[in-house]
Scaffold this motif. Structure first.
Motif, PDB file in Angstrom:
ATOM      1  N   SER A  59       0.843  -1.192   0.000  1.00  0.00           N
ATOM      2  CA  SER A  59       0.000   0.000   0.000  1.00  0.00           C
ATOM      3  C   SER A  59       0.877   1.241   0.000  1.00  0.00           C
ATOM      4  O   SER A  59       1.912   1.266   0.652  1.00  0.00           O
ATOM      5  N   ALA A  98      -7.698   2.135  -6.449  1.00  0.00           N
ATOM      6  CA  ALA A  98      -8.672   1.953  -5.367  1.00  0.00           C
ATOM      7  C   ALA A  98      -8.993   0.478  -5.169  1.00  0.00           C
ATOM      8  O   ALA A  98      -9.267   0.020  -4.067  1.00  0.00           O
ATOM      9  N   GLU A  99      -8.921  -0.256  -6.277  1.00  0.00           N
ATOM     10  CA  GLU A  99      -9.235  -1.680  -6.255  1.00  0.00           C
ATOM     11  C   GLU A  99      -8.061  -2.462  -5.626  1.00  0.00           C
ATOM     12  O   GLU A  99      -8.259  -3.373  -4.833  1.00  0.00           O
ATOM     13  N   PRO A 102      -7.496  -0.249  -1.449  1.00  0.00           N
ATOM     14  CA  PRO A 102      -8.642   0.576  -1.052  1.00  0.00           C
ATOM     15  C   PRO A 102      -8.205   1.667  -0.091  1.00  0.00           C
ATOM     16  O   PRO A 102      -7.372   1.426   0.789  1.00  0.00           O
ATOM     17  N   GLU A 103      -8.772   2.833  -0.262  1.00  0.00           N
ATOM     18  CA  GLU A 103      -8.365   4.002   0.528  1.00  0.00           C
ATOM     19  C   GLU A 103      -8.447   3.719   2.021  1.00  0.00           C
ATOM     20  O   GLU A 103      -7.625   4.152   2.791  1.00  0.00           O
ATOM     21  N   HIS A 105      -7.768   1.297   3.624  1.00  0.00           N
ATOM     22  CA  HIS A 105      -6.692   0.476   4.151  1.00  0.00           C
ATOM     23  C   HIS A 105      -5.360   1.197   4.134  1.00  0.00           C
ATOM     24  O   HIS A 105      -4.328   0.610   4.414  1.00  0.00           O
ATOM     25  N   ASP A 106      -5.391   2.452   3.777  1.00  0.00           N
ATOM     26  CA  ASP A 106      -4.150   3.223   3.760  1.00  0.00           C
ATOM     27  C   ASP A 106      -3.622   3.435   5.165  1.00  0.00           C
ATOM     28  O   ASP A 106      -4.382   3.741   6.071  1.00  0.00           O
TER      29      ASP A 106
END
Ligand code: ZN
Length: 195
Positions: A59, A98-99, A102-103, A105-106
């Motif tokens: 990520s 995003a896939e 995913p935001e 999980h940032d």
């Protein structure tokens, strides 16, 4: 023109390992692609380790890195079939940031109060996972579908974006009305000849 369908569509997914999503196994520096001609339709697919596209498979650490990923991934644009074939792009699917990440999980999202809405037992562990570097591999995947007026004239497909990713060697599987084949595009090669 030969409109005979040589292979069922399902072969396409099998070729690129439709199940690989669950447990991707890839080798950095190696991309896989497929070119399928069925009737007047041309389908091109591409899968590469994210390492070779953005330089990492975890990520993004912050907004700036996320933006850098986005810019690199945006370079993966539609290949160009030989003009004489008169192909028109009908559909395009490219893995989105995003896939893949995913935001929510940032690591940057850690400040938010994830806990408020769900008080399950496993929340604690779950939250800790958010910032961890994922050990598993990530791929960028893309599929482009064209409709061609003169598909018999298709003697090459150019993949301009490959010049942006010089670490990649691309193995291409060909499924043509005339039969199956395979080609390897060396790093920097963008032209896939079909003759
Ligand atoms: Zn990897």
């Amino acid at each position: 023109m030969n409109r005979r369908t040589l292979l069922p569509l399902v072969s396409f997914g099998v070729l690129l390992g439709a199940t690989a999503q669950a447990a991707p196994v890839h080798q950095h520096g190696r991309a896989e692609a497929a070119l399928v001609v069925e009737g007047d339709s041309l389908t091109l697919s591409f899968r590469a380790p994210l390492m070779d596209i953005v330089g990492a498979e975890r990520s993004p650490a912050d907004t700036a890195e996320r933006e850098r990923y986005r810019e690199r991934m945006a370079k993966v644009t539609a290949p160009r079939p030989a003009e004489a074939a008169g192909c028109e792009l009908k559909d395009e699917r490219v893995s989105g940031l995003a896939e893949l990440f995913p935001e929510g999980h940032d690591p940057a999202d850690h400040d938010h109060d994830h806990d408020h809405d769900h008080d399950h037992d496993h929340d604690h562990d779950h939250d800790h996972d958010h910032g961890d570097r994922h050990a598993h591999h990530q791929d960028l995947e893309a599929t482009w579908t064209y409709q061609c007026d003169h598909i018999a004239e298709l003697d090459a497909v150019t993949w301009p974006f490959l010049s942006d990713f010089p670490s990649l060697t691309t193995e291409v599987i060909l499924l043509l009305p005339s039969g199956q084949g395979a080609r390897t595009l060396s790093p920097g090669d963008t032209r896939l000849p079909l003759e």
